[in-house]
Design a protein around this motif. Structure first.
Motif, PDB file in Angstrom:
ATOM      1  N   GLY A  39       0.807  -1.219   0.000  1.00 21.31           N
ATOM      2  CA  GLY A  39       0.000   0.000   0.000  1.00 21.31           C
ATOM      3  C   GLY A  39       0.836   1.261   0.000  1.00 21.31           C
ATOM      4  N   ALA A  40       1.913   1.262   0.774  1.00 18.53           N
ATOM      5  CA  ALA A  40       2.789   2.436   0.805  1.00 18.53           C
ATOM      6  C   ALA A  40       3.467   2.652  -0.542  1.00 18.53           C
ATOM      7  CB  ALA A  40       3.823   2.291   1.913  1.00 18.53           C
ATOM      8  N   ALA A  41       3.870   1.563  -1.175  1.00 18.33           N
ATOM      9  CA  ALA A  41       4.519   1.684  -2.486  1.00 18.33           C
ATOM     10  C   ALA A  41       3.575   2.275  -3.525  1.00 18.33           C
ATOM     11  CB  ALA A  41       5.019   0.318  -2.946  1.00 18.33           C
ATOM     12  N   LEU A  42       2.286   2.001  -3.377  1.00 14.97           N
ATOM     13  CA  LEU A  42       1.307   2.412  -4.393  1.00 14.97           C
ATOM     14  C   LEU A  42       0.414   3.566  -3.962  1.00 14.97           C
ATOM     15  CD1 LEU A  42       0.234  -1.155  -5.559  1.00 14.97           C
ATOM     16  CD2 LEU A  42       1.696   0.478  -6.797  1.00 14.97           C
ATOM     17  N   HIS A  96      -5.411   7.674   2.612  1.00 14.64           N
ATOM     18  CA  HIS A  96      -4.229   8.286   3.232  1.00 14.64           C
ATOM     19  C   HIS A  96      -4.298   9.807   3.374  1.00 14.64           C
ATOM     20  CE1 HIS A  96      -2.940   8.580  -1.018  1.00 14.64           C
ATOM     21  NE2 HIS A  96      -2.107   9.527  -0.607  1.00 14.64           N
ATOM     22  N   HIS A  97      -5.318  10.441   2.824  1.00 16.78           N
ATOM     23  CA  HIS A  97      -5.491  11.892   3.019  1.00 16.78           C
ATOM     24  C   HIS A  97      -6.725  12.226   3.853  1.00 16.78           C
ATOM     25  CE1 HIS A  97      -2.145  13.522   0.820  1.00 16.78           C
ATOM     26  NE2 HIS A  97      -2.386  12.699  -0.173  1.00 16.78           N
ATOM     27  N   GLU A  98      -7.288  11.234   4.502  1.00 13.76           N
ATOM     28  CA  GLU A  98      -8.382  11.507   5.432  1.00 13.76           C
ATOM     29  C   GLU A  98      -7.790  12.077   6.718  1.00 13.76           C
ATOM     30  OE1 GLU A  98     -11.399  11.477   4.537  1.00 13.76           O
ATOM     31  OE2 GLU A  98     -11.377  10.155   2.788  1.00 13.76           O
ATOM     32  N   ARG A  99      -8.610  12.817   7.442  1.00  9.57           N
ATOM     33  CA  ARG A  99      -8.176  13.440   8.701  1.00  9.57           C
ATOM     34  C   ARG A  99      -9.033  12.927   9.849  1.00  9.57           C
ATOM     35  NH1 ARG A  99      -6.054  19.163   8.736  1.00  9.57           N
ATOM     36  NH2 ARG A  99      -7.335  19.184  10.607  1.00  9.57           N
ATOM     37  N   TRP A 100      -8.431  12.796  10.999  1.00  5.64           N
ATOM     38  CA  TRP A 100      -9.121  12.318  12.198  1.00  5.64           C
ATOM     39  C   TRP A 100     -10.387  13.142  12.477  1.00  5.64           C
ATOM     40  CZ3 TRP A 100      -8.972   8.050  14.897  1.00  5.64           C
ATOM     41  CH2 TRP A 100      -9.448   8.027  16.209  1.00  5.64           C
ATOM     42  N   ASP A 101     -10.333  14.453  12.191  1.00  2.03           N
ATOM     43  CA  ASP A 101     -11.465  15.340  12.472  1.00  2.03           C
ATOM     44  C   ASP A 101     -12.503  15.376  11.348  1.00  2.03           C
ATOM     45  OD1 ASP A 101     -10.203  16.902  10.513  1.00  2.03           O
ATOM     46  OD2 ASP A 101      -9.621  18.490  11.906  1.00  2.03           O
ATOM     47  N   GLY A 102     -12.310  14.595  10.299  1.00  2.00           N
ATOM     48  CA  GLY A 102     -13.286  14.535   9.211  1.00  2.00           C
ATOM     49  C   GLY A 102     -13.122  15.570   8.121  1.00  2.00           C
ATOM     50  N   HIS A 103     -12.055  16.356   8.167  1.00  6.07           N
ATOM     51  CA  HIS A 103     -11.849  17.400   7.172  1.00  6.07           C
ATOM     52  C   HIS A 103     -10.865  17.014   6.072  1.00  6.07           C
ATOM     53  CE1 HIS A 103     -14.319  20.355   9.191  1.00  6.07           C
ATOM     54  NE2 HIS A 103     -13.748  19.997  10.335  1.00  6.07           N
ATOM     55  N   GLY A 104     -10.635  15.707   5.913  1.00 10.27           N
ATOM     56  CA  GLY A 104      -9.726  15.247   4.864  1.00 10.27           C
ATOM     57  C   GLY A 104     -10.469  14.954   3.573  1.00 10.27           C
ATOM     58  N   TYR A 105      -9.819  14.227   2.709  1.00 12.29           N
ATOM     59  CA  TYR A 105     -10.431  13.838   1.436  1.00 12.29           C
ATOM     60  C   TYR A 105      -9.952  12.452   1.050  1.00 12.29           C
ATOM     61  CZ  TYR A 105      -5.934  15.265  -0.677  1.00 12.29           C
ATOM     62  OH  TYR A 105      -4.606  15.386  -1.003  1.00 12.29           O
ATOM     63  N   PRO A 106     -10.644  11.701   0.231  1.00  8.89           N
ATOM     64  CA  PRO A 106     -11.806  12.079  -0.579  1.00  8.89           C
ATOM     65  C   PRO A 106     -13.164  11.814   0.074  1.00  8.89           C
ATOM     66  CG  PRO A 106     -11.033   9.948  -1.309  1.00  8.89           C
ATOM     67  CD  PRO A 106     -10.104  10.398  -0.213  1.00  8.89           C
ATOM     68  N   THR A 107     -13.232  11.077   1.188  1.00  8.59           N
ATOM     69  CA  THR A 107     -14.538  10.673   1.725  1.00  8.59           C
ATOM     70  C   THR A 107     -14.991  11.480   2.932  1.00  8.59           C
ATOM     71  OG1 THR A 107     -13.688   8.988   3.261  1.00  8.59           O
ATOM     72  CG2 THR A 107     -14.077   8.294   0.963  1.00  8.59           C
ATOM     73  N   ARG A 108     -14.085  12.280   3.524  1.00  9.28           N
ATOM     74  CA  ARG A 108     -14.374  13.082   4.719  1.00  9.28           C
ATOM     75  C   ARG A 108     -14.791  12.219   5.908  1.00  9.28           C
ATOM     76  NH1 ARG A 108     -14.212  18.439   4.093  1.00  9.28           N
ATOM     77  NH2 ARG A 108     -15.688  18.869   5.762  1.00  9.28           N
ATOM     78  N   PRO A 115     -10.237   3.693   7.921  1.00 10.29           N
ATOM     79  CA  PRO A 115      -9.488   2.451   8.148  1.00 10.29           C
ATOM     80  C   PRO A 115      -8.093   2.741   8.711  1.00 10.29           C
ATOM     81  CG  PRO A 115     -10.616   2.357   6.045  1.00 10.29           C
ATOM     82  CD  PRO A 115     -10.767   3.771   6.560  1.00 10.29           C
ATOM     83  N   ILE A 116      -7.647   1.871   9.606  1.00  9.67           N
ATOM     84  CA  ILE A 116      -6.352   2.050  10.260  1.00  9.67           C
ATOM     85  C   ILE A 116      -5.218   2.169   9.242  1.00  9.67           C
ATOM     86  CG2 ILE A 116      -6.014  -0.456  10.609  1.00  9.67           C
ATOM     87  CD1 ILE A 116      -4.863   2.429  12.988  1.00  9.67           C
ATOM     88  N   GLN A 117      -5.351   1.516   8.098  1.00  4.88           N
ATOM     89  CA  GLN A 117      -4.314   1.614   7.068  1.00  4.88           C
ATOM     90  C   GLN A 117      -4.123   3.076   6.643  1.00  4.88           C
ATOM     91  OE1 GLN A 117      -7.013  -0.445   7.023  1.00  4.88           O
ATOM     92  NE2 GLN A 117      -6.549  -2.362   5.935  1.00  4.88           N
ATOM     93  N   GLY A 118      -5.215   3.776   6.433  1.00 10.39           N
ATOM     94  CA  GLY A 118      -5.142   5.179   6.052  1.00 10.39           C
ATOM     95  C   GLY A 118      -4.638   6.065   7.168  1.00 10.39           C
ATOM     96  N   ARG A 119      -5.031   5.753   8.400  1.00 17.44           N
ATOM     97  CA  ARG A 119      -4.587   6.565   9.539  1.00 17.44           C
ATOM     98  C   ARG A 119      -3.080   6.466   9.745  1.00 17.44           C
ATOM     99  NH1 ARG A 119      -7.819   4.360  14.188  1.00 17.44           N
ATOM    100  NH2 ARG A 119      -8.724   2.841  12.796  1.00 17.44           N
ATOM    101  N   ILE A 120      -2.529   5.275   9.565  1.00 21.33           N
ATOM    102  CA  ILE A 120      -1.074   5.106   9.707  1.00 21.33           C
ATOM    103  C   ILE A 120      -0.350   5.795   8.564  1.00 21.33           C
ATOM    104  CG2 ILE A 120       0.815   3.417   9.611  1.00 21.33           C
ATOM    105  CD1 ILE A 120      -0.970   1.530  11.246  1.00 21.33           C
ATOM    106  N   LEU A 121      -0.817   5.570   7.356  1.00 16.15           N
ATOM    107  CA  LEU A 121      -0.139   6.168   6.206  1.00 16.15           C
ATOM    108  C   LEU A 121      -0.233   7.691   6.227  1.00 16.15           C
ATOM    109  CD1 LEU A 121       1.385   4.395   4.241  1.00 16.15           C
ATOM    110  CD2 LEU A 121      -0.326   4.955   2.530  1.00 16.15           C
ATOM    111  N   ALA A 122      -1.330   8.228   6.759  1.00 17.06           N
ATOM    112  CA  ALA A 122      -1.490   9.682   6.824  1.00 17.06           C
ATOM    113  C   ALA A 122      -0.354  10.341   7.601  1.00 17.06           C
ATOM    114  CB  ALA A 122      -2.836  10.037   7.445  1.00 17.06           C
ATOM    115  N   VAL A 123       0.010   9.749   8.726  1.00 14.85           N
ATOM    116  CA  VAL A 123       1.086  10.322   9.545  1.00 14.85           C
ATOM    117  C   VAL A 123       2.438  10.186   8.836  1.00 14.85           C
ATOM    118  CG1 VAL A 123       2.320  10.170  11.740  1.00 14.85           C
ATOM    119  CG2 VAL A 123      -0.157   9.911  11.696  1.00 14.85           C
ATOM    120  N   ALA A 124       2.721   8.997   8.320  1.00 16.80           N
ATOM    121  CA  ALA A 124       4.009   8.771   7.650  1.00 16.80           C
ATOM    122  C   ALA A 124       4.134   9.639   6.395  1.00 16.80           C
ATOM    123  CB  ALA A 124       4.156   7.292   7.300  1.00 16.80           C
TER     124      ALA A 124
END
Length: 183
Positions: A39-42, A96-108, A115-124
């Protein structure tokens, strides 16, 4: 992806290394870590469908240019969704561009609905973006970027994931380029 932007491969490698350091601290299994590496590679594959002049524009982006860049998670999902062997990468690519507070994208999505996968990748991904030179701004030092991760825990980032990232940073497990140029 490297044809689109030569810096993407190095960016993806740093994001993978840093996300893995977090995931290990969170107790991920070997199978989950394998999916994370894929996932990180892609995660930025959708940028192949974003115009090069928009990706590399020096200076502030126009609203329509920012909107085009923000299509890359969905574009990546569309590019990969027909390939069964790449299915484990999809949550990383899309969220990977979602935000904990719901102000990310694409799904808000917000909080644990991301998903935890996106939350981890967001920080990295954010750490690598902050410590990399961009066409529109200089890089932050690793310590400055870690401060931003700490400051944004609970708003931009899952606080548990941010804490695991900061623990890994303090332990010297987080990588960054001296003058990395990231996509």
């Amino acid at each position: 992806m490297e044809v689109c932007d030569p810096a993407l491969a190095a960016h993806a490698a740093r994001v993978a290394t840093n996300a893995e350091a977090v995931a290990v601290r969170l107790g991920w299994t070997d199978d989950e870590l394998e999916a994370l590496r894929l996932g990180a590679a892609l995660h930025d594959v959708g940028k192949v469908n974003v115009r090069h002049d928009v990706l590399t524009k020096p200076g502030r982006l126009e609203d329509w240019e920012l909107a085009e860049i923000r299509t890359h998670p969905v574009e990546g999902l569309w590019l990969l969704s027909g390939v069964t062997s790449l299915a484990p990468a999809l949550p990383f690519v899309l969220f990977h561009h979602e935000r904990w507070d719901g102000h990310g994208y694409p799904t808000r999505r917000a909080g644990e609905s991301i998903p935890i996968q996106g939350r981890i990748l967001a920080v990295a991904d954010a750490f690598d973006a902050m410590t990399s030179i961009r066409p529109y701004r200089p890089s932050l030092s690793p310590d400055e970027a870690a401060h931003e991760i700490r400051r944004c825990a609970g708003t931009q980032f899952d606080p548990t994931v941010a804490a695991a990232f900061l623990d890994a940073f303090e332990a010297g497990e987080i990588v960054y380029g001296p003058a990395a140029v990231a996509a």
